[in-house]
Design an enzyme around this catalytic site. Structure first.
Site, PDB file in Angstrom:
ATOM      1  CE1 TYR A 143      14.755  29.774 -23.866  1.00 43.48           C
ATOM      2  CE2 TYR A 143      15.895  31.801 -24.448  1.00 43.48           C
ATOM      3  CZ  TYR A 143      15.766  30.431 -24.549  1.00 43.48           C
ATOM      4  OH  TYR A 143      16.666  29.710 -25.321  1.00 43.48           O
ATOM      5  N   GLY A 146      15.050  32.799 -16.408  1.00 41.56           N
ATOM      6  CA  GLY A 146      15.118  31.367 -16.091  1.00 41.56           C
ATOM      7  C   GLY A 146      16.490  30.817 -16.436  1.00 41.56           C
ATOM      8  NE  ARG A 184      13.633  28.305 -32.585  1.00 39.06           N
ATOM      9  CZ  ARG A 184      14.351  27.376 -31.965  1.00 39.06           C
ATOM     10  NH1 ARG A 184      15.530  27.677 -31.497  1.00 39.06           N
ATOM     11  NH2 ARG A 184      13.884  26.171 -31.805  1.00 39.06           N
ATOM     12  CB  VAL A 185      13.823  34.956 -37.937  1.00 38.24           C
ATOM     13  CG1 VAL A 185      15.300  34.627 -37.769  1.00 38.24           C
ATOM     14  CG2 VAL A 185      13.615  35.885 -39.100  1.00 38.24           C
ATOM     15  N   GLY A 205      13.325  45.583 -39.999  1.00 42.69           N
ATOM     16  CA  GLY A 205      14.276  44.589 -40.504  1.00 42.69           C
ATOM     17  C   GLY A 205      15.730  45.006 -40.351  1.00 42.69           C
ATOM     18  NE  ARG A 209      17.910  38.191 -32.776  1.00 47.94           N
ATOM     19  CZ  ARG A 209      17.469  39.425 -32.490  1.00 47.94           C
ATOM     20  NH1 ARG A 209      18.147  40.487 -32.901  1.00 47.94           N
ATOM     21  NH2 ARG A 209      16.360  39.595 -31.785  1.00 47.94           N
ATOM     22  N   PRO A 272      15.747  42.178 -29.032  1.00 42.31           N
ATOM     23  CG  PRO A 272      17.132  40.603 -28.023  1.00 42.31           C
ATOM     24  CD  PRO A 272      15.756  40.764 -28.620  1.00 42.31           C
ATOM     25  NE  ARG A 275      20.736  37.521 -29.114  1.00 41.15           N
ATOM     26  CZ  ARG A 275      19.486  37.100 -29.293  1.00 41.15           C
ATOM     27  NH1 ARG A 275      19.200  36.302 -30.269  1.00 41.15           N
ATOM     28  NH2 ARG A 275      18.548  37.488 -28.477  1.00 41.15           N
TER      29      ARG A 275
HETATM   30  P1  NAD Z   1      13.343  22.904 -29.121  1.00 43.27           P
HETATM   31  O1  NAD Z   1      12.099  23.585 -28.639  1.00 43.27           O
HETATM   32  O2  NAD Z   1      13.313  22.313 -30.491  1.00 43.27           O
HETATM   33  O3  NAD Z   1      13.778  21.767 -28.103  1.00 43.27           O
HETATM   34  C1  NAD Z   1      13.512  21.785 -26.737  1.00 43.27           C
HETATM   35  C2  NAD Z   1      13.109  20.381 -26.311  1.00 43.27           C
HETATM   36  O4  NAD Z   1      12.884  20.376 -24.889  1.00 43.27           O
HETATM   37  C3  NAD Z   1      11.802  19.921 -26.953  1.00 43.27           C
HETATM   38  O5  NAD Z   1      11.952  18.621 -27.453  1.00 43.27           O
HETATM   39  C4  NAD Z   1      10.801  19.968 -25.799  1.00 43.27           C
HETATM   40  O6  NAD Z   1       9.737  19.046 -25.961  1.00 43.27           O
HETATM   41  C5  NAD Z   1      11.687  19.669 -24.611  1.00 43.27           C
HETATM   42  N1  NAD Z   1      11.175  20.146 -23.320  1.00 43.27           N
HETATM   43  C6  NAD Z   1      10.678  21.372 -23.033  1.00 43.27           C
HETATM   44  N2  NAD Z   1      10.345  21.449 -21.725  1.00 43.27           N
HETATM   45  C7  NAD Z   1      10.650  20.233 -21.177  1.00 43.27           C
HETATM   46  C8  NAD Z   1      10.526  19.689 -19.870  1.00 43.27           C
HETATM   47  N3  NAD Z   1      10.020  20.401 -18.856  1.00 43.27           N
HETATM   48  N4  NAD Z   1      10.926  18.407 -19.675  1.00 43.27           N
HETATM   49  C9  NAD Z   1      11.424  17.648 -20.705  1.00 43.27           C
HETATM   50  N5  NAD Z   1      11.551  18.129 -21.953  1.00 43.27           N
HETATM   51  C10 NAD Z   1      11.168  19.403 -22.189  1.00 43.27           C
HETATM   52  O7  NAD Z   1      14.523  23.970 -29.002  1.00 43.27           O
HETATM   53  P2  NAD Z   1      16.052  23.889 -29.470  1.00 43.27           P
HETATM   54  O8  NAD Z   1      16.286  24.976 -30.416  1.00 43.27           O
HETATM   55  O9  NAD Z   1      16.429  22.521 -29.823  1.00 43.27           O
HETATM   56  O10 NAD Z   1      16.783  24.313 -28.116  1.00 43.27           O
HETATM   57  C11 NAD Z   1      17.396  23.369 -27.258  1.00 43.27           C
HETATM   58  C12 NAD Z   1      18.075  24.096 -26.110  1.00 43.27           C
HETATM   59  O11 NAD Z   1      19.075  24.975 -26.619  1.00 43.27           O
HETATM   60  C13 NAD Z   1      17.122  24.942 -25.264  1.00 43.27           C
HETATM   61  O12 NAD Z   1      17.474  24.811 -23.912  1.00 43.27           O
HETATM   62  C14 NAD Z   1      17.372  26.341 -25.758  1.00 43.27           C
HETATM   63  O13 NAD Z   1      17.119  27.279 -24.757  1.00 43.27           O
HETATM   64  C15 NAD Z   1      18.842  26.287 -26.131  1.00 43.27           C
HETATM   65  N6  NAD Z   1      19.168  27.291 -27.158  1.00 43.27           N
HETATM   66  C16 NAD Z   1      18.809  27.138 -28.457  1.00 43.27           C
HETATM   67  C17 NAD Z   1      19.117  28.115 -29.392  1.00 43.27           C
HETATM   68  C18 NAD Z   1      18.770  27.989 -30.848  1.00 43.27           C
HETATM   69  O14 NAD Z   1      19.041  28.927 -31.598  1.00 43.27           O
HETATM   70  N7  NAD Z   1      18.226  26.914 -31.332  1.00 43.27           N
HETATM   71  C19 NAD Z   1      19.787  29.265 -28.982  1.00 43.27           C
HETATM   72  C20 NAD Z   1      20.106  29.417 -27.633  1.00 43.27           C
HETATM   73  C21 NAD Z   1      19.809  28.406 -26.733  1.00 43.27           C
HETATM   74  N1  UDP Z   2      11.549  37.892 -36.791  1.00 43.36           N
HETATM   75  C1  UDP Z   2      10.965  38.417 -37.931  1.00 43.36           C
HETATM   76  N2  UDP Z   2      10.003  37.684 -38.554  1.00 43.36           N
HETATM   77  C2  UDP Z   2       9.607  36.462 -38.131  1.00 43.36           C
HETATM   78  C3  UDP Z   2      10.218  35.918 -36.972  1.00 43.36           C
HETATM   79  C4  UDP Z   2      11.184  36.673 -36.326  1.00 43.36           C
HETATM   80  O1  UDP Z   2      11.301  39.534 -38.373  1.00 43.36           O
HETATM   81  O2  UDP Z   2       8.719  35.860 -38.776  1.00 43.36           O
HETATM   82  C5  UDP Z   2      12.624  38.676 -36.133  1.00 43.36           C
HETATM   83  C6  UDP Z   2      12.475  38.817 -34.623  1.00 43.36           C
HETATM   84  O3  UDP Z   2      11.678  39.940 -34.301  1.00 43.36           O
HETATM   85  C7  UDP Z   2      13.915  38.989 -34.204  1.00 43.36           C
HETATM   86  C8  UDP Z   2      14.706  38.139 -35.200  1.00 43.36           C
HETATM   87  O4  UDP Z   2      13.835  37.962 -36.323  1.00 43.36           O
HETATM   88  O5  UDP Z   2      14.332  40.331 -34.345  1.00 43.36           O
HETATM   89  C9  UDP Z   2      15.109  36.774 -34.667  1.00 43.36           C
HETATM   90  O6  UDP Z   2      13.960  36.159 -34.104  1.00 43.36           O
HETATM   91  P1  UDP Z   2      13.949  34.686 -33.493  1.00 43.36           P
HETATM   92  O7  UDP Z   2      12.629  34.508 -32.812  1.00 43.36           O
HETATM   93  O8  UDP Z   2      14.337  33.719 -34.530  1.00 43.36           O
HETATM   94  O9  UDP Z   2      15.139  34.687 -32.433  1.00 43.36           O
HETATM   95  P2  UDP Z   2      15.550  35.663 -31.223  1.00 43.36           P
HETATM   96  O10 UDP Z   2      14.701  36.904 -31.220  1.00 43.36           O
HETATM   97  O11 UDP Z   2      15.347  34.829 -30.024  1.00 43.36           O
HETATM   98  O12 UDP Z   2      16.957  35.966 -31.537  1.00 43.36           O
END
Ligand code: NAD
Ligand code: UDP
Ligand code: UDP
Length: 310
Positions: A143, A146, A184-185, A205, A209, A272, A275
């Site tokens: 991730y 990428g 996600r948390v 804990g 974030r 991490p 953040r």
């Molecule tokens: P999500 O998983 O709900 O949405 C991702 C969508 O992309 C899904 O609908 C999935 O089916 C689609 N998808 C995955 N691979 C695909 C492919 N190869 N071709 C076509 N569709 C594909 O996640 P989200 O939280 O809505 O995140 C959306 C974007 O924002 C992502 O790129 C993610 O990395 C970025 N982002 C989100 C957060 C967050 O906190 N939600 C934080 C940082 C970055």
């Molecule tokens: N986390 C947790 N319990 C859960 C899910 C996540 O304590 O059930 C923690 C996780 O280890 C991280 C933080 O919550 O420290 C945020 O996790 P998330 O997967 O939502 O996002 P990211 O790590 O990508 O910021």
């Protein structure tokens, strides 16, 4: 305008599609439904300005559009680690295809990048000029690396082909339409609290974030897309109010009125420790900042999860 949203059936994508349609645009949503779902778009499926295409962006796509929001990519660790090779392909091949499409059509393109490009950061809060501390071979690398490579591609298309790019580094965002099994948390804690089961805290804990409510983020994203050409980013967006995961758990238990207790589990590899976004660039160049307090956003999100439980 004719706007392509990749990943439009996901959490952020569905909110974005809805807002863009509301603003009078024609929206084409492309999604392979890996983590997204048609349910997130129920109200839009019959709208005359909305079209849904099942397609995987690691394959080329030939359509005519004015703007592209490239959001396709699983965002939660359990999903992006399930098929890590596909995750890297989605970020890298997907970016090449969407940039190729932008280049051919002359469309402006926004990349949904992430705070994960900073890895486990040594600079706090994170500023855009910080290059990050990322493990290239760990379980989060598909991730993180990428998304970093996608940023490289965006800036090379800008320098080499003059493609109009916008690179947005999104920090933890939450709200209605998060997938309940997303891992996600915020979604985990709310689902656990509503079921009166233990809230699973990974580690002690004390890691932090900063949580941004989805409406604030979408407003900023659309605002960034319409900014002057020279404003390419990368630009951070998120809510700078920082909380420990333990504080978040306590808030969720209180706001749901749950009988849940807290259970501590092992901390995942490369998690991490802290953040928090520095959003001075977004504030200075776009006049953007979040307005939704964590409790306010959690109340809306809890309401949504209650409604889908019934
Ligand atoms: P999500 O998983 O709900 O949405 C991702 C969508 O992309 C899904 O609908 C999935 O089916 C689609 N998808 C995955 N691979 C695909 C492919 N190869 N071709 C076509 N569709 C594909 O996640 P989200 O939280 O809505 O995140 C959306 C974007 O924002 C992502 O790129 C993610 O990395 C970025 N982002 C989100 C957060 C967050 O906190 N939600 C934080 C940082 C970055
Ligand atoms: N986390 C947790 N319990 C859960 C899910 C996540 O304590 O059930 C923690 C996780 O280890 C991280 C933080 O919550 O420290 C945020 O996790 P998330 O997967 O939502 O996002 P990211 O790590 O990508 O910021
Ligand atoms: N591409 C696409 N749609 C288009 C134009 C290009 O999906 O409308 C894809 C195609 O697979 C191509 C990639 O984008 O390989 C990169 O395009 P570019 O023109 O930058 O390079 P090419 O590989 O064609 O030399």
């Amino acid at each position: 305008m004719r706007i392509l949203v990749t990943g439009g059936a996901g959490f952020l994508g569905s909110h974005l599609c809805r807002e863009l349609v509301k603003q009078g645009n024609e929206v084409i949503c492309v999604d392979n439904f890996y983590t997204g779902s048609k349910n997130n778009l129920e109200d839009l499926l019959t709208h005359k300005n909305f079209e849904l295409i099942r397609h995987d962006i690691t394959f080329p796509l030939y359509i005519e559009i004015d703007q592209i929001y490239n959001l396709a990519c699983p965002a939660s660790p359990i999903h992006y680690q399930k098929d890590p090779v596909q995750t890297t392909k989605t970020s890298v091949h997907g970016a090449i295809n969407m940039l190729g499409l932008a280049k051919r059509t002359g469309a402006r393109i926004l990349q949904a990048s992430t705070s994960e490009v900073y890895g486990d950061p040594e600079v706090h809060p994170q500023v855009e000029s910080y290059w990050g501390k990322v493990n290239p071979i760990g379980i989060r690398s598909c991730y993180d690396e990428g998304k970093r490579c996608a940023e490289t591609l965006f800036f090379d298309y800008w320098r080499q082909h003059h493609t109009e790019i916008k690179v947005l580094r999104i920090f933890n965002t939450y709200g209605p339409h998060m997938h309940p099994d997303d891992g996600r948390v915020v979604s985990n804690f709310i689902v656990q609290a509503l079921n009166n089961s233990d809230l699973t805290i990974y580690g002690d804990g004390s890691q932090t974030r900063s949580f941004c409510y989805v409406d604030d983020l979408i407003r900023g994203m659309i605002n960034f897309m319409s900014s002057p050409v020279a404003l390419t980013g990368p630009i951070n967006m998120g809510n700078p109010s920082e909380f420990t995961i333990l504080e978040l758990a306590e808030k969720v238990i209180r706001l749901t009125g749950s009988r849940s207790k807290i259970a501590f589990r092992n901390l995942p590899q490369d998690d991490p420790k802290q953040r928090k976004p520095d959003i001075s660039l977004a504030s200075r160049d776009l006049g953007w900042g979040p307005t939704t307090e964590l409790e306010e956003g959690l109340i809306e999100t809890i309401k949504y999860f209650r409604s889908i439980q019934k």
